[in-house]
Design a protein around this motif. Sequence first.
Motif, PDB file in Angstrom:
ATOM      1  N   THR A  48     112.926  23.672  49.080  1.00  0.00           N
ATOM      2  CA  THR A  48     111.575  23.540  48.535  1.00  0.00           C
ATOM      3  C   THR A  48     111.431  24.230  47.178  1.00  0.00           C
ATOM      4  O   THR A  48     110.701  23.741  46.324  1.00  0.00           O
ATOM      5  N   THR A  49     112.123  25.331  46.964  1.00  0.00           N
ATOM      6  CA  THR A  49     112.067  26.009  45.660  1.00  0.00           C
ATOM      7  C   THR A  49     112.614  25.093  44.577  1.00  0.00           C
ATOM      8  O   THR A  49     112.032  24.980  43.495  1.00  0.00           O
ATOM      9  N   PHE A  50     113.731  24.439  44.868  1.00  0.00           N
ATOM     10  CA  PHE A  50     114.293  23.501  43.901  1.00  0.00           C
ATOM     11  C   PHE A  50     113.329  22.348  43.634  1.00  0.00           C
ATOM     12  O   PHE A  50     113.170  21.927  42.486  1.00  0.00           O
ATOM     13  N   ILE A  51     112.686  21.849  44.667  1.00  0.00           N
ATOM     14  CA  ILE A  51     111.738  20.737  44.490  1.00  0.00           C
ATOM     15  C   ILE A  51     110.571  21.166  43.610  1.00  0.00           C
ATOM     16  O   ILE A  51     110.146  20.424  42.728  1.00  0.00           O
ATOM     17  N   TYR A  52     110.041  22.378  43.833  1.00  0.00           N
ATOM     18  CA  TYR A  52     108.936  22.859  42.998  1.00  0.00           C
ATOM     19  C   TYR A  52     109.343  22.955  41.531  1.00  0.00           C
ATOM     20  O   TYR A  52     108.628  22.502  40.638  1.00  0.00           O
ATOM     21  N   ILE A  53     110.502  23.532  41.285  1.00  0.00           N
ATOM     22  CA  ILE A  53     110.990  23.661  39.908  1.00  0.00           C
ATOM     23  C   ILE A  53     111.223  22.276  39.301  1.00  0.00           C
ATOM     24  O   ILE A  53     110.859  22.013  38.153  1.00  0.00           O
ATOM     25  N   PHE A  54     111.810  21.397  40.085  1.00  0.00           N
ATOM     26  CA  PHE A  54     112.090  20.045  39.608  1.00  0.00           C
ATOM     27  C   PHE A  54     110.796  19.288  39.291  1.00  0.00           C
ATOM     28  O   PHE A  54     110.709  18.591  38.268  1.00  0.00           O
ATOM     29  N   LEU A  55     109.777  19.430  40.140  1.00  0.00           N
ATOM     30  CA  LEU A  55     108.505  18.748  39.903  1.00  0.00           C
ATOM     31  C   LEU A  55     107.803  19.272  38.650  1.00  0.00           C
ATOM     32  O   LEU A  55     107.224  18.496  37.889  1.00  0.00           O
ATOM     33  N   VAL A  56     107.870  20.569  38.431  1.00  0.00           N
ATOM     34  CA  VAL A  56     107.270  21.130  37.214  1.00  0.00           C
ATOM     35  C   VAL A  56     108.019  20.624  35.981  1.00  0.00           C
ATOM     36  O   VAL A  56     107.401  20.274  34.965  1.00  0.00           O
ATOM     37  N   LEU A  57     109.335  20.550  36.068  1.00  0.00           N
ATOM     38  CA  LEU A  57     110.128  20.022  34.956  1.00  0.00           C
ATOM     39  C   LEU A  57     109.786  18.549  34.690  1.00  0.00           C
ATOM     40  O   LEU A  57     109.591  18.150  33.534  1.00  0.00           O
ATOM     41  N   MET A  58     109.679  17.761  35.751  1.00  0.00           N
ATOM     42  CA  MET A  58     109.328  16.350  35.592  1.00  0.00           C
ATOM     43  C   MET A  58     107.919  16.192  35.013  1.00  0.00           C
ATOM     44  O   MET A  58     107.672  15.318  34.184  1.00  0.00           O
ATOM     45  N   ALA A  59     106.995  17.061  35.440  1.00  0.00           N
ATOM     46  CA  ALA A  59     105.632  17.014  34.908  1.00  0.00           C
ATOM     47  C   ALA A  59     105.621  17.368  33.424  1.00  0.00           C
ATOM     48  O   ALA A  59     104.899  16.742  32.638  1.00  0.00           O
ATOM     49  N   ALA A  60     106.423  18.344  33.021  1.00  0.00           N
ATOM     50  CA  ALA A  60     106.486  18.725  31.607  1.00  0.00           C
ATOM     51  C   ALA A  60     107.045  17.578  30.763  1.00  0.00           C
ATOM     52  O   ALA A  60     106.518  17.273  29.684  1.00  0.00           O
ATOM     53  N   ILE A  61     108.081  16.927  31.258  1.00  0.00           N
ATOM     54  CA  ILE A  61     108.641  15.775  30.540  1.00  0.00           C
ATOM     55  C   ILE A  61     107.596  14.666  30.448  1.00  0.00           C
ATOM     56  O   ILE A  61     107.417  14.043  29.401  1.00  0.00           O
ATOM     57  N   GLN A  62     106.881  14.441  31.544  1.00  0.00           N
ATOM     58  CA  GLN A  62     105.834  13.417  31.572  1.00  0.00           C
ATOM     59  C   GLN A  62     104.730  13.720  30.546  1.00  0.00           C
ATOM     60  O   GLN A  62     104.236  12.821  29.866  1.00  0.00           O
ATOM     61  N   VAL A  63     104.368  15.004  30.422  1.00  0.00           N
ATOM     62  CA  VAL A  63     103.342  15.392  29.442  1.00  0.00           C
ATOM     63  C   VAL A  63     103.814  15.063  28.032  1.00  0.00           C
ATOM     64  O   VAL A  63     103.056  14.513  27.221  1.00  0.00           O
ATOM     65  N   PHE A  64     105.063  15.388  27.717  1.00  0.00           N
ATOM     66  CA  PHE A  64     105.571  15.104  26.372  1.00  0.00           C
ATOM     67  C   PHE A  64     105.640  13.605  26.093  1.00  0.00           C
ATOM     68  O   PHE A  64     105.338  13.152  24.991  1.00  0.00           O
ATOM     69  N   VAL A  65     106.020  12.819  27.089  1.00  0.00           N
ATOM     70  CA  VAL A  65     106.044  11.360  26.914  1.00  0.00           C
ATOM     71  C   VAL A  65     104.627  10.840  26.676  1.00  0.00           C
ATOM     72  O   VAL A  65     104.384  10.047  25.759  1.00  0.00           O
ATOM     73  N   GLN A  66     103.682  11.297  27.495  1.00  0.00           N
ATOM     74  CA  GLN A  66     102.300  10.839  27.349  1.00  0.00           C
ATOM     75  C   GLN A  66     101.715  11.251  25.998  1.00  0.00           C
ATOM     76  O   GLN A  66     101.042  10.456  25.338  1.00  0.00           O
ATOM     77  N   MET A  67     101.936  12.500  25.610  1.00  0.00           N
ATOM     78  CA  MET A  67     101.377  12.992  24.349  1.00  0.00           C
ATOM     79  C   MET A  67     102.020  12.284  23.156  1.00  0.00           C
ATOM     80  O   MET A  67     101.344  11.978  22.181  1.00  0.00           O
TER      81      MET A  67
END
Length: 105
Positions: A48-67
């Motif tokens: 679960t720790t890896f999933i949390y870190i991975f989801l935050v990383l994916m969200a950050a990438i998604q923010v940069f793509v959207q912006m």
Amino acid sequence: MSAEHSAVEEREKHHKHEGPKKHIIAFIFSILLTIIAFAMVAAGEINTTFIYIFLVLMAAIQVFVQMGFWMHMKDRGHAFPIIGILMGVFVVFTIVIMAEYWAWW
């Protein structure tokens, strides 16, 4: 009126229209990032720790793509919105850190 018309033409010369190709690529990339995030959570047997870190990383990438592609922050002339967004992020992080510090003591 001719001076106004020439000013509009001058602005249009400096602003190139990207066309739908980059928007379609960004849309597909956004969908792919979302599918990967859902698949990681649905797998269930991952730490679960890896999933949390991975989801935050994916969200950050998604923010940069959207912006970059949908809000056109990669183009010239967007310095003030970028500064405002960065200042907002700084304020939010400061509030979160101070709230954690306050609750800790």
